[in-house]
Write an enzyme that holds these catalytic residues in place. Structure first.
Site, PDB file in Angstrom:
ATOM      1  N   GLY A 235       2.243   6.940  11.772  1.00 23.80           N
ATOM      2  CA  GLY A 235       1.860   7.336  10.455  1.00 23.80           C
ATOM      3  C   GLY A 235       0.999   6.096   9.664  1.00 23.80           C
ATOM      4  O   GLY A 235       0.170   5.600  10.447  1.00 23.80           O
ATOM      5  N   SER A 236       1.473   5.900   8.460  1.00 20.95           N
ATOM      6  CA  SER A 236       1.025   4.530   7.825  1.00 20.95           C
ATOM      7  C   SER A 236       0.686   4.990   6.140  1.00 20.95           C
ATOM      8  O   SER A 236       0.631   6.218   5.814  1.00 20.95           O
ATOM      9  CB  SER A 236      -0.561   4.044   8.200  1.00 20.95           C
ATOM     10  OG  SER A 236      -0.166   3.887   9.714  1.00 20.95           O
ATOM     11  N   ASN A 237       0.648   3.890   5.501  1.00 25.59           N
ATOM     12  CA  ASN A 237       0.097   3.919   4.048  1.00 25.59           C
ATOM     13  C   ASN A 237      -0.964   2.735   3.936  1.00 25.59           C
ATOM     14  O   ASN A 237      -1.029   1.722   4.650  1.00 25.59           O
ATOM     15  CB  ASN A 237       1.323   3.406   2.944  1.00 25.59           C
ATOM     16  CG  ASN A 237       2.345   4.304   3.159  1.00 25.59           C
ATOM     17  OD1 ASN A 237       2.581   5.476   3.061  1.00 25.59           O
ATOM     18  ND2 ASN A 237       3.559   3.518   3.503  1.00 25.59           N
TER      19      ASN A 237
ATOM     20  N   ASN B 171      -0.839   9.893   5.101  1.00 23.08           N
ATOM     21  CA  ASN B 171      -0.851  10.725   5.977  1.00 23.08           C
ATOM     22  C   ASN B 171      -1.121  12.072   5.468  1.00 23.08           C
ATOM     23  O   ASN B 171      -0.946  12.972   6.455  1.00 23.08           O
ATOM     24  CB  ASN B 171       0.139  10.593   7.104  1.00 23.08           C
ATOM     25  CG  ASN B 171       0.384   9.023   7.600  1.00 23.08           C
ATOM     26  OD1 ASN B 171       1.285   8.518   7.287  1.00 23.08           O
ATOM     27  ND2 ASN B 171      -0.810   8.483   7.989  1.00 23.08           N
TER      28      ASN B 171
ATOM     29  N   ARG C  68       6.671  10.906   0.938  1.00 22.75           N
ATOM     30  CA  ARG C  68       6.055   9.460   0.781  1.00 22.75           C
ATOM     31  C   ARG C  68       4.799   9.536   0.194  1.00 22.75           C
ATOM     32  O   ARG C  68       4.459   8.487  -0.640  1.00 22.75           O
ATOM     33  CB  ARG C  68       5.810   9.277   2.268  1.00 22.75           C
ATOM     34  CG  ARG C  68       5.387   7.825   2.542  1.00 22.75           C
ATOM     35  CD  ARG C  68       5.579   7.108   3.875  1.00 22.75           C
ATOM     36  NE  ARG C  68       5.301   7.881   4.848  1.00 22.75           N
ATOM     37  CZ  ARG C  68       4.167   8.039   5.680  1.00 22.75           C
ATOM     38  NH1 ARG C  68       3.151   7.295   4.957  1.00 22.75           N
ATOM     39  NH2 ARG C  68       4.003   8.710   6.619  1.00 22.75           N
TER      40      ARG C  68
END
Length: 805
Positions: free
Chosen positions: A239-241, A511, A540
């Site tokens: 995933g990621s931010n 995401n 998120r």
């Protein structure tokens, strides 16, 4: 001349004032020894600073690749070697056909299917054919030199060092590699979201025999649900931010970037940290995916960039109409075309071999399942082919090299347009001039909504709106994906069609689709295959937008603010629901709730814990574990339509849905089950999170903060639950290579980094857990980017590595 100046001049020229014996692994604490090269060949100078971070200096790309391959082998030889066994299609030979790969290079569930796929790639000379293509369709000369050098560096380390890591010490599967092996690793990453996701279905596809028991195609509704689950980044192991801020939101008018990719903590998809320098040509620092010769996420003196896994669907299916007389012949515009076949043999442990035939069409390989939940049976009348445009894309490294050379966000955009090499990620960037940038520049099949509307089969009419997975009529040539004139390769969208946002006060992605990249100016107008518009966002994403929009509005931001955001550990789900849950808990008659097994459970102690919980997932947060276990249960058991009193509204996508429906039957039941679970495990409801969420390294428990996806935590941690061991032990995936980067007008960027799981997977390395302990304590590594900072490092060790002839 002072010693420091002499060191600096010699280091810049790629020479070392002193040389450590090449036979010593970089993790060695031994002092310097003299060593004299025995011949010519490739070489590099590696300066190690704190936490084992190498700063690699070389005169050209081949030599830089050599230093990179050497240094990666020194830290990760067993993990890398295991991956090369995968890429050579030899897992069954060494580990048995029924064992499972680590999942880092494909979604194959067994070694045999993995081997059959990768052996076919080799025997069909797929990589060699792609390498014959000139740039920009094929690889640039500089990338090919990096790959050649990387293979030579890895091999030189193997030849000159002893392996002490018990994971592969003395193993006969640790062997030298070729440049083609390095290329194959990049190829596997490119098809990871496409063919790599469907390997079991590709290698298992065989013509029908008439035997009973062939699974049917799922109903349209089931197929839509299966495709949605399959393609959802919310349930993936990556995933990621990332967020970039424009200069007018910062303290000095320059840009800021915080990158927080979420990747596996074990296996071959880990990041590895370095700085790569060719004096006068290239100077970049950051995290590389293992086996990659370039920096994947990083910064140079002027720009910083990160990636997040995107929502674009990099594949589509073609439903084939078969010749009733021969299921290996399909019809296109009424004319028969014969499938091509390739028979592949894989050696298996204990002797012998397994032989299978794989089938292909003009659209791609025949496939009989795309994930366990989406069977695609090959019958006497119908088959399915998988179109993956990344199966002809070797440009991943050229995109990364283009970022490394860029001097502004405009340079990032130019690299994306020139290479079109990114298969499954968004790009977020900031620069020293104050620009911010986001682009969902992916290699995607050119599936327009018009094409899907005109050509979808009954199955596609269910899967495309639900997930973006198109199932097109393969019997019509006019249903093949079209081409854009500005596209690097046929059959994909061109750069002009990519969702892009430039110079917004902030650009952020967690995401979800590009729609709310900047929530004040939602992005629309892109095709469904890129992602959704006007649909619910993940928890998120909602929490991230709340945080970064407030930061931008506050202004005067610095790198310290980015660091604070990374470890804020705010639980948006807790903010939305914990107070209502605590009140409903306190109102339960007799303080008891009925669990799923019908047992009444005393939950009264949990009520006050929930009320007093700080709504964070810090290691010291009391009540975080209780809420985490509750939230996992309740979101799995209660439909979203019943969980919230206020439903989602596109007019308020960040604020809705909201208000926990505490009267829903599953809420009290989930609370009862949670209390019973913790009680059985001997865990107090108010226990600090870090006492029961930890990793163990060489016998030492290291508390880990952060939290799971559904809680909405920026600092994502997906730990492994083991009640018998006292809670969460080990982390499967989560925050990995983190960087907070800005500029202050000087020559050196202001950068703080963290590699959460540390540089080495060897338990004997000094850098097996040192950054993990930093991560536990919410501390950072101060980047040593400029020469003066590298040479001032108290841990400085300079190693000149070379080929022996």
């Amino acid at each position: 001349m002072p010693l420091r100046n002499r060191l600096r001049l010699l280091a810049i020229s790629g020479l070392a004032l002193f040389t450590v014996s090449a036979s010593l692994p970089p993790a060695s604490a031994d002092g310097p020894r003299s060593h004299h090269p025995s011949g010519g060949g490739l070489s590099a100078t590696i300066r190690y600073t704190e936490y084992g971070i190498p700063h690699i200096v070389a005169k050209d790309y081949a030599n830089l690749g050599f230093g990179n391959g050497w240094a990666q082998a020194a830290d990760q030889v067993c993990t890398l070697a295991d991956g090369f066994v995968t890429l050579r299609g030899e897992r069954s030979r060494y580990f048995g056909p029924d064992a499972a790969p680590d999942g880092s290079l494909s979604a194959a569930t067994k070694n045999l299917s993995s081997d059959l796929y990768f052996r076919r790639i080799r025997e069909a000379r797929t990589l060699e054919k792609l390498l014959e293509q000139p740039a920009p369709v094929g690889q640039s000369r500089d990338v090919r030199e990096l790959e050649r050098g990387w293979a030579a560096g890895y091999n030189a380390w193997l030849a000159q060092n002893r392996i002490d890591d018990p994971a592969c010490r003395g193993a006969d599967w640790v062997r030298p590699v070729t440049t083609l092996d390095v290329v194959a690793r990049g190829y596997a990453l490119s098809v990871l979201g496409g063919q790599g996701r469907g390997i079991d279905g590709i290698t298992g596809a065989q013509p029908p025999t008439g035997a009973a028991g062939t699974p049917g195609v799922p109903s349209p509704g089931d197929a839509a649900d299966a495709a949605r689950r399959l393609l959802s980044t919310q349930n993936a192991d990556m995933g990621s931010n990332a967020v970039a801020f424009r200069g007018d939101t910062t303290a000095n008018g320059r840009g800021l970037l915080l990158g927080n990719p979420h990747y596996p903590w074990q296996g071959g998809r880990r990041f590895w940290q370095s700085q790569q320098t060719i004096p006068g040509e290239l100077d970049v620092a950051g995290g590389s995916l293992l086996g990659a010769p370039i920096v994947s996420i990083g910064h140079n003196a002027n720009i910083a960039w990160s990636h997040t896994v995107a929502t674009g669907v990099p594949v589509n299916l073609h439903q084939l109409t078969l010749d009733p007389a021969d299921p290996t012949v399909y019809l296109v515009d009424g004319r028969p075309e014969r499938m091509t076949k390739r028979t592949v043999s894989v050696a298996v442990k204990g002797g012998g071999a397994v032989t299978r035939t794989q089938w292909s069409t003009r659209y791609g390989p025949v496939i009989t399942s795309l994930g366990a939940g989406l069977p695609l049976p090959w019958t006497a009348t119908t088959a399915y082919a998988l179109n993956d445009p990344n199966a002809v894309n070797l440009r991943f490294s050229d995109a990364g090299l283009g970022f490394s050379r860029a001097r502004s966000t405009a340079g990032i955009e130019a690299a994306l347009r020139r290479t079109q090499g990114l298969p499954w990620v968004n790009t977020i960037a900031a620069d020293s001039s104050g620009h911010s940038f986001f682009s969902q520049s992916q290699v995607l099949p050119r599936i327009t909504d018009e094409l899907a509307g005109r050509c979808s089969t009954a199955l596609g009419r269910a899967t495309y709106p639900a997930s973006g997975l198109a199932v097109l009529d393969g019997s019509r040539s006019d249903c093949a994906p079209g081409s854009d004139p500005d596209a690097v390769q046929p059959g994909i969208f061109g750069p002009g069609r990519m969702p892009t946002v430039k110079d917004a006060p902030y650009v952020e992605n967690s995401n979800d689709s590009a729609w709310l990249t900047n929530a004040d100016a939602p992005l629309a107008g892109y095709e469904r295959v890129f992602g959704t518009i006007g649909t619910p966002r993940s928890m998120r994403t909602r929490g991230a937008i709340e945080d970064v929009s407030a930061m931008a509005a506050k202004g005067r931001l610095t790198v310290a603010d980015l660091q604070g955001q990374q470890f804020a550990n705010r639980a948006p789900a807790g903010d939305l629901t914990a107070a209502d849950l605590a009140a409903a808990c306190a109102a339960l008659p007799g303080g008891r709730a009925v669990g799923s097994d019908g047992t009444a459970v005393d939950v009264s102690a949990a009520c006050e814990v929930l009320r007093r919980w700080d709504r964070k997932t810090d290691t010291g947060s009391r009540g975080a574990l209780l809420f985490d276990r509750f939230w996992r249960r309740v979101t799995a058991a209660v439909p979203q339509s019943e969980l919230w009193k206020v439903p989602f509204s596109p007019a308020d996508p960040v604020g809705t849905p909201n208000t926990l429906n505490t009267s829903a039957p599953g809420v009290a039941r989930a609370l009862a089950d949670t209390v019973a679970e913790l009680r059985a495990a001997g865990i107090a409801p108010d226990a600090p999170l870090g006492r029961h969420q930890w990793v163990e390294r060489n016998g030492k428990r290291i508390p880990i903060g952060g939290g799971t996806e559904s809680l909405g935590i920026w600092n994502k941690t997906e730990p492994v639950w083991d009640a018998a061991s006292g809670g969460y032990q080990e982390v499967s995936t989560g925050s990995s290579y983190i960087q907070a980067v800005g500029w202050d007008g000087g020559k050196c960027p202001v950068a703080r980094t963290l590699l959460t799981y540390s540089q080495s997977s060897d338990p004997g390395s000094a850098h097996y857990s040192d950054q993990t302990e930093l991560y536990s304590g919410e501390r950072w590594v101060t980047s040593r980017f400029c020469e003066k900072d590298i040479l001032r490092s108290p841990a400085l060790r300079i190693v000149r590595v070379h080929e022996r002839r």
